[in-house]
Scaffold this motif. Structure first.
Motif, mmCIF file in Angstrom:
data_model
loop_
_atom_site.group_PDB
_atom_site.id
_atom_site.type_symbol
_atom_site.label_atom_id
_atom_site.label_comp_id
_atom_site.label_asym_id
_atom_site.label_seq_id
_atom_site.Cartn_x
_atom_site.Cartn_y
_atom_site.Cartn_z
ATOM 1 N N ARG A 64 -3.902 -33.498 -1.368
ATOM 2 C CA ARG A 64 -3.853 -34.539 -1.766
ATOM 3 C C ARG A 64 -3.161 -35.653 -3.059
ATOM 4 O O ARG A 64 -3.269 -36.588 -2.215
ATOM 5 N N LEU A 65 -2.258 -34.717 -3.185
ATOM 6 C CA LEU A 65 -0.776 -34.660 -3.774
ATOM 7 C C LEU A 65 0.111 -36.487 -2.957
ATOM 8 O O LEU A 65 0.119 -37.248 -2.693
ATOM 9 N N VAL A 106 -8.520 -29.453 -13.117
ATOM 10 C CA VAL A 106 -8.202 -30.981 -13.105
ATOM 11 C C VAL A 106 -8.961 -31.394 -11.600
ATOM 12 O O VAL A 106 -9.650 -32.548 -11.571
ATOM 13 N N CYS A 107 -7.868 -30.318 -10.717
ATOM 14 C CA CYS A 107 -7.819 -31.427 -9.607
ATOM 15 C C CYS A 107 -9.329 -30.590 -8.012
ATOM 16 O O CYS A 107 -8.252 -29.766 -7.473
ATOM 17 N N PRO A 151 -12.833 -34.823 -8.920
ATOM 18 C CA PRO A 151 -11.535 -34.417 -9.396
ATOM 19 C C PRO A 151 -11.266 -35.527 -10.700
ATOM 20 O O PRO A 151 -11.545 -36.417 -10.555
ATOM 21 N N ALA A 152 -11.261 -34.247 -12.159
ATOM 22 C CA ALA A 152 -10.242 -35.768 -13.058
ATOM 23 C C ALA A 152 -9.146 -36.456 -12.831
ATOM 24 O O ALA A 152 -7.761 -36.493 -14.065
ATOM 25 N N CYS A 153 -8.966 -37.525 -12.224
ATOM 26 C CA CYS A 153 -7.714 -38.005 -11.887
ATOM 27 C C CYS A 153 -7.174 -38.532 -12.860
ATOM 28 O O CYS A 153 -6.000 -38.495 -13.461
ATOM 29 N N CYS A 203 -5.146 -35.817 -15.163
ATOM 30 C CA CYS A 203 -3.899 -35.649 -14.446
ATOM 31 C C CYS A 203 -2.957 -36.250 -14.788
ATOM 32 O O CYS A 203 -2.028 -36.537 -14.486
ATOM 33 N N VAL A 257 0.178 -35.206 -13.039
ATOM 34 C CA VAL A 257 0.420 -35.627 -12.192
ATOM 35 C C VAL A 257 0.516 -36.746 -11.470
ATOM 36 O O VAL A 257 1.059 -36.840 -10.241
ATOM 37 N N ALA A 258 -0.802 -37.682 -11.798
ATOM 38 C CA ALA A 258 -1.642 -38.516 -11.157
ATOM 39 C C ALA A 258 0.125 -39.569 -10.442
ATOM 40 O O ALA A 258 -0.604 -40.414 -9.368
ATOM 41 N N CYS A 285 0.554 -38.765 -6.971
ATOM 42 C CA CYS A 285 -0.058 -38.914 -6.492
ATOM 43 C C CYS A 285 -0.702 -39.751 -5.846
ATOM 44 O O CYS A 285 -0.960 -40.831 -5.672
ATOM 45 N N LYS A 314 -4.281 -40.008 -4.562
ATOM 46 C CA LYS A 314 -5.531 -40.136 -6.014
ATOM 47 C C LYS A 314 -6.784 -41.895 -6.281
ATOM 48 O O LYS A 314 -7.774 -41.763 -6.873
ATOM 49 N N PRO A 320 -9.636 -38.644 -3.701
ATOM 50 C CA PRO A 320 -8.951 -37.723 -3.391
ATOM 51 C C PRO A 320 -9.893 -36.668 -3.018
ATOM 52 O O PRO A 320 -9.233 -35.665 -2.189
HETATM 53 S S1 SF4 Z 1 -4.292 -37.563 -8.897
HETATM 54 FE FE1 SF4 Z 1 -4.036 -36.124 -7.198
HETATM 55 S S2 SF4 Z 1 -3.660 -34.744 -7.855
HETATM 56 FE FE2 SF4 Z 1 -4.069 -34.929 -9.833
HETATM 57 S S3 SF4 Z 1 -6.920 -34.610 -10.135
HETATM 58 FE FE3 SF4 Z 1 -6.296 -37.043 -8.479
HETATM 59 S S4 SF4 Z 1 -5.950 -36.191 -6.915
HETATM 60 FE FE4 SF4 Z 1 -5.287 -34.739 -7.715
#
Ligand code: SF4
Length: 325
Positions: free
Chosen positions: A144-145, A183-184, A189-191, A194, A196-197, A200, A203, A206
């Motif tokens: 995803r990243l 989270v992911c 996923p709870a973007c 997150c 590190v959003a 990413c 996102k 995802p």
């Molecule tokens: S922002 Fe990216 S890494 Fe973070 S939860 Fe969403 S998809 Fe996953």
């Protein structure tokens, strides 16, 4: 340390779930937790972890045990090959001049049954070696990243190695896995939450990364018969890669009960009263689904106490269906 590493590690230290192995540096305990977590959810793994350690507090105790005792302690956790491999590994380590788990990824990989993920997790968490551990959670987070739909394992490992914090490899590996687990997550996923959003690329959509695999499994039909003897039910040793070493109720694939009864009569030479159906049990293994028609009957043999033998979850369900557990 890069800002990406800093933010993820900060988040991990503030939000990690309190789990019994999180405070551990003992390589055996870390190994046990990693082996359990490969196929068991965290919440379910905790009681098995504690129960196993009570029975086998160190590698030496595990190496000195009979396989049947080990499987008994593992009972209910499923995927019994993990317990058999752990036992084999303990015996291999105990046979070395220095009977401790080796302190490097390369030497851990030489032990029987220790794959790249588990060896990297133990080497980084217990010994601080900078190697990236890549499990299903990590594969999903990295896909995803990077917004990768179909990455190869080599691509994922290479990217995980680049992202790794060389200063805190143990916390780093656990942080990526924790992000994937809490989270992911695979679905929804709870973007917005997150840490590190901002780095990413996936996102916006995802759930498209990695591309979902179409997977449909048809259930295999089987029959099982619970035979009640004078002192319990007839149990037989299970064979094969999945349940080998455990005990279970006589069972055969297919819908016909006749061939199973003939085999039992030949093996045990004891009359069986005509069996009656007691219902159907469904069970999913990693590689297939089973739908088992359960029968029960009286038997003139002695039988076993089910509590005295290591049994799979499937056999426990069958015995419960026949009200024999
Ligand atoms: S922002 Fe990216 S890494 Fe973070 S939860 Fe969403 S998809 Fe996953």
């Amino acid at each position: 340390m890069t800002p990406f590493q800093h933010d993820l590690l900060e988040w991990y230290r503030a939000h990690r779930r309190a789990l019994p192995w999180r405070a551990e540096r003992d390589p055996y305990r870390i190994l046990l937790s990693e082996v359990l977590l490969q196929q068991t959810r965290v919440g379910q793994a905790v009681p098995y972890y504690r129960r196993f350690l009570e029975r086998f507090p160190d590698l030496r105790a595990l190496a000195g045990a009979q396989l049947e005792e080990v499987l008994h302690a593992w009972q209910g956790a499923g995927y019994y090959a993990r317990a058999r491999n752990l036992h084999k590994l303990a015996q291999a380590v105990a046979a070395q001049p220095r009977p401790d788990l080796p302190a490097s990824y390369a030497r851990l990989r030489e032990l029987p049954g220790l794959g790249p993920y588990t060896a990297a997790a133990v080497a980084s968490i217990a010994f601080g070696e900078p190697v990236a551990a890549v499990d299903g959670n990590v594969r999903r987070v990295i896909s995803r990243l990077m917004a990768w739909e179909n990455p190869t394992l080599a691509q994922l490992q290479a990217r995980a190695d680049q992202l790794l914090s060389a200063e805190h490899p143990g916390d780093w590996n656990q942080a990526v896995m924790e992000l994937g687990a809490t989270v992911c997550t695979p679905r929804r996923p709870a973007c917005p939450a997150c840490p590190v959003a901002r780095w990413c690329q996936g996102k916006g959509a995802p759930e498209c990364y990695p591309a979902p695999k179409a997977r449909r499994q048809k259930a295999v039909t089987a029959v099982a018969v619970v035979l009640r003897g004078a002192r319990g039910v007839l149990l037989e040793p299970r064979r094969g890669r999945v349940l080998g070493g455990l005990w279970g109720v006589p069972m055969a694939e297919g819908e016909a009960l006749g061939p199973l009864l003939e085999r039992l009569a030949a093996d045990h030479g004891t009359p069986i009263a005509p069996p009656e159906p007691v219902g159907t049990v469904r069970h999913a293994f990693s590689h297939r689904k089973l739908e088992v028609r359960v029968y029960h009957s009286a038997w003139e043999g002695p039988g076993h106490d089910p509590a005295s033998k290591p049994l799979s979850q499937l056999d426990r369900k069958i015995l419960r269906q026949a009200q024999a557990l």
